[in-house]
Design a protein around this motif. Structure first.
Motif, PDB file in Angstrom:
ATOM      1  N   ALA A  60       1.026  -1.329  -0.393  1.00 55.53           N
ATOM      2  CA  ALA A  60       0.100   0.117  -0.040  1.00 55.53           C
ATOM      3  C   ALA A  60       0.565   1.105   0.260  1.00 55.53           C
ATOM      4  O   ALA A  60       0.795   2.491  -0.628  1.00 55.53           O
ATOM      5  CB  ALA A  60      -1.150  -0.530   0.550  1.00 55.53           C
ATOM      6  N   GLY A  86      -6.918   4.299  -3.628  1.00 49.97           N
ATOM      7  CA  GLY A  86      -8.259   4.566  -3.242  1.00 49.97           C
ATOM      8  C   GLY A  86      -8.354   3.341  -1.771  1.00 49.97           C
ATOM      9  O   GLY A  86      -7.813   3.400  -0.473  1.00 49.97           O
ATOM     10  N   ASP A  87      -7.749   2.169  -2.053  1.00 53.14           N
ATOM     11  CA  ASP A  87      -7.443   0.933  -1.766  1.00 53.14           C
ATOM     12  C   ASP A  87      -6.565   1.236  -0.808  1.00 53.14           C
ATOM     13  O   ASP A  87      -5.868   0.918   0.794  1.00 53.14           O
ATOM     14  CB  ASP A  87      -7.685  -0.306  -2.539  1.00 53.14           C
ATOM     15  CG  ASP A  87      -9.009  -0.767  -2.477  1.00 53.14           C
ATOM     16  OD1 ASP A  87      -9.806   0.107  -1.799  1.00 53.14           O
ATOM     17  OD2 ASP A  87      -8.746  -1.448  -3.295  1.00 53.14           O
ATOM     18  N   LEU A  89      -4.590   4.712   0.651  1.00 51.45           N
ATOM     19  CA  LEU A  89      -4.584   5.237   1.302  1.00 51.45           C
ATOM     20  C   LEU A  89      -5.589   4.835   2.435  1.00 51.45           C
ATOM     21  O   LEU A  89      -5.336   5.336   3.448  1.00 51.45           O
ATOM     22  CB  LEU A  89      -5.107   6.825   0.308  1.00 51.45           C
ATOM     23  CG  LEU A  89      -5.089   7.498   1.163  1.00 51.45           C
ATOM     24  CD1 LEU A  89      -3.997   8.393   2.117  1.00 51.45           C
ATOM     25  CD2 LEU A  89      -6.091   9.099   0.233  1.00 51.45           C
ATOM     26  N   ALA A  90      -6.514   4.048   2.091  1.00 51.33           N
ATOM     27  CA  ALA A  90      -7.645   3.510   2.917  1.00 51.33           C
ATOM     28  C   ALA A  90      -6.826   2.588   4.128  1.00 51.33           C
ATOM     29  O   ALA A  90      -6.826   2.804   5.524  1.00 51.33           O
ATOM     30  CB  ALA A  90      -8.695   2.958   2.878  1.00 51.33           C
ATOM     31  N   LEU A  91      -6.104   1.692   3.574  1.00 42.30           N
ATOM     32  CA  LEU A  91      -5.395   0.473   4.652  1.00 42.30           C
ATOM     33  C   LEU A  91      -4.142   2.265   4.812  1.00 42.30           C
ATOM     34  O   LEU A  91      -3.815   1.257   6.504  1.00 42.30           O
ATOM     35  CB  LEU A  91      -4.788  -0.351   3.315  1.00 42.30           C
ATOM     36  CG  LEU A  91      -4.131  -1.518   4.225  1.00 42.30           C
ATOM     37  CD1 LEU A  91      -4.959  -2.525   4.250  1.00 42.30           C
ATOM     38  CD2 LEU A  91      -2.589  -2.212   3.647  1.00 42.30           C
ATOM     39  N   ASN A  93      -4.182   4.519   6.184  1.00 44.50           N
ATOM     40  CA  ASN A  93      -4.535   5.406   7.088  1.00 44.50           C
ATOM     41  C   ASN A  93      -5.078   4.917   8.257  1.00 44.50           C
ATOM     42  O   ASN A  93      -4.799   5.098   9.463  1.00 44.50           O
ATOM     43  CB  ASN A  93      -5.310   6.358   6.358  1.00 44.50           C
ATOM     44  CG  ASN A  93      -5.501   7.733   6.007  1.00 44.50           C
ATOM     45  OD1 ASN A  93      -4.229   7.684   5.983  1.00 44.50           O
ATOM     46  ND2 ASN A  93      -5.627   8.853   4.797  1.00 44.50           N
ATOM     47  N   ALA A  94      -5.872   4.000   8.124  1.00 44.79           N
ATOM     48  CA  ALA A  94      -5.831   2.851   9.014  1.00 44.79           C
ATOM     49  C   ALA A  94      -5.477   2.466   9.875  1.00 44.79           C
ATOM     50  O   ALA A  94      -6.102   1.629  11.645  1.00 44.79           O
ATOM     51  CB  ALA A  94      -7.280   1.574   8.295  1.00 44.79           C
TER      52      ALA A  94
END
Length: 191
Positions: A60, A86-87, A89-91, A93-94
């Motif tokens: 990621a 998108g995936d 960035l979400a991973l 940040n999470a």
């Protein structure tokens, strides 16, 4: 920068592409080598699940690095294997949010005080590693040095680097030498 060392666990050698985190032993060795900054015990031992989670985060982060160097080319190592932006960035940040980090003052009896960033809550080794590395990626990609991020264009090199001065084109002197030798070979072969 921890994040550059992290994405550089994929590198090119004479034998081809090498992944430091390809197996549990490699993950264990890498974790132990970076135990202090990752908040791990020196005797850290990785599990297969932890290794998979850390590799997923690395991919990621490499996806975000590929986006950061655009319109320049991404690293040729694994661009075709990376998750979508998108995936990724979400991973990242999470992972950064999963374990809040806080500064802690450490002051040994025989030494100067130092600040160490540690998890603010109890967390598993995997969550702690991923939170630390994701936070490093967030700080780097959201900071002023992101504009200097480059993918090394030398033949067979797959590393990202921070361009330190205007004339720097490669991640290392050896990559510069390899690129010049390849260019020289092409000129004489075509000429």
């Amino acid at each position: 920068m921890p994040v550059l060392e992290f994405v550089s666990t994929i590198r090119a050698t004479r034998a081809g592409l090498t992944d430091t985190l390809a197996d549990v032993d490699g993950m264990t060795a890498w974790g132990r080598a970076h135990a202090t900054e990752l908040g791990l015990d020196p005797g850290f031992v990785a599990s297969e699940e932890l290794r998979r989670e850390v590799v997923e985060l690395r991919q990621a982060v490499r996806s975000l690095f590929a986006r950061a160097v655009a319109p320049g080319p991404a690293s040729s190592a694994d661009a075709h294997l990376l998750p979508g932006f998108g995936d990724a960035l979400a991973l990242v940040n999470a992972a950064a949010l999963a374990v809040p980090l806080a500064p802690r003052l450490e002051w040994p009896a025989e030494g100067a005080p130092a600040v160490r960033i540690v998890p603010a809550v109890e967390a598993t080794d995997s969550a702690r590693i991923r939170a630390t590395l994701a936070a490093s990626a967030v700080e780097f990609l959201g900071g002023p040095r992101c504009d200097q991020l480059r993918a090394c264009p030398a033949p067979r090199c797959v590393l990202y680097f921070v361009k330190e001065h205007a004339r720097q084109e490669w991640c290392s002197v050896s990559c510069g030498n390899r690129a010049r030798a390849a260019r020289h070979h092409r000129r004489h072969k075509d000429g």
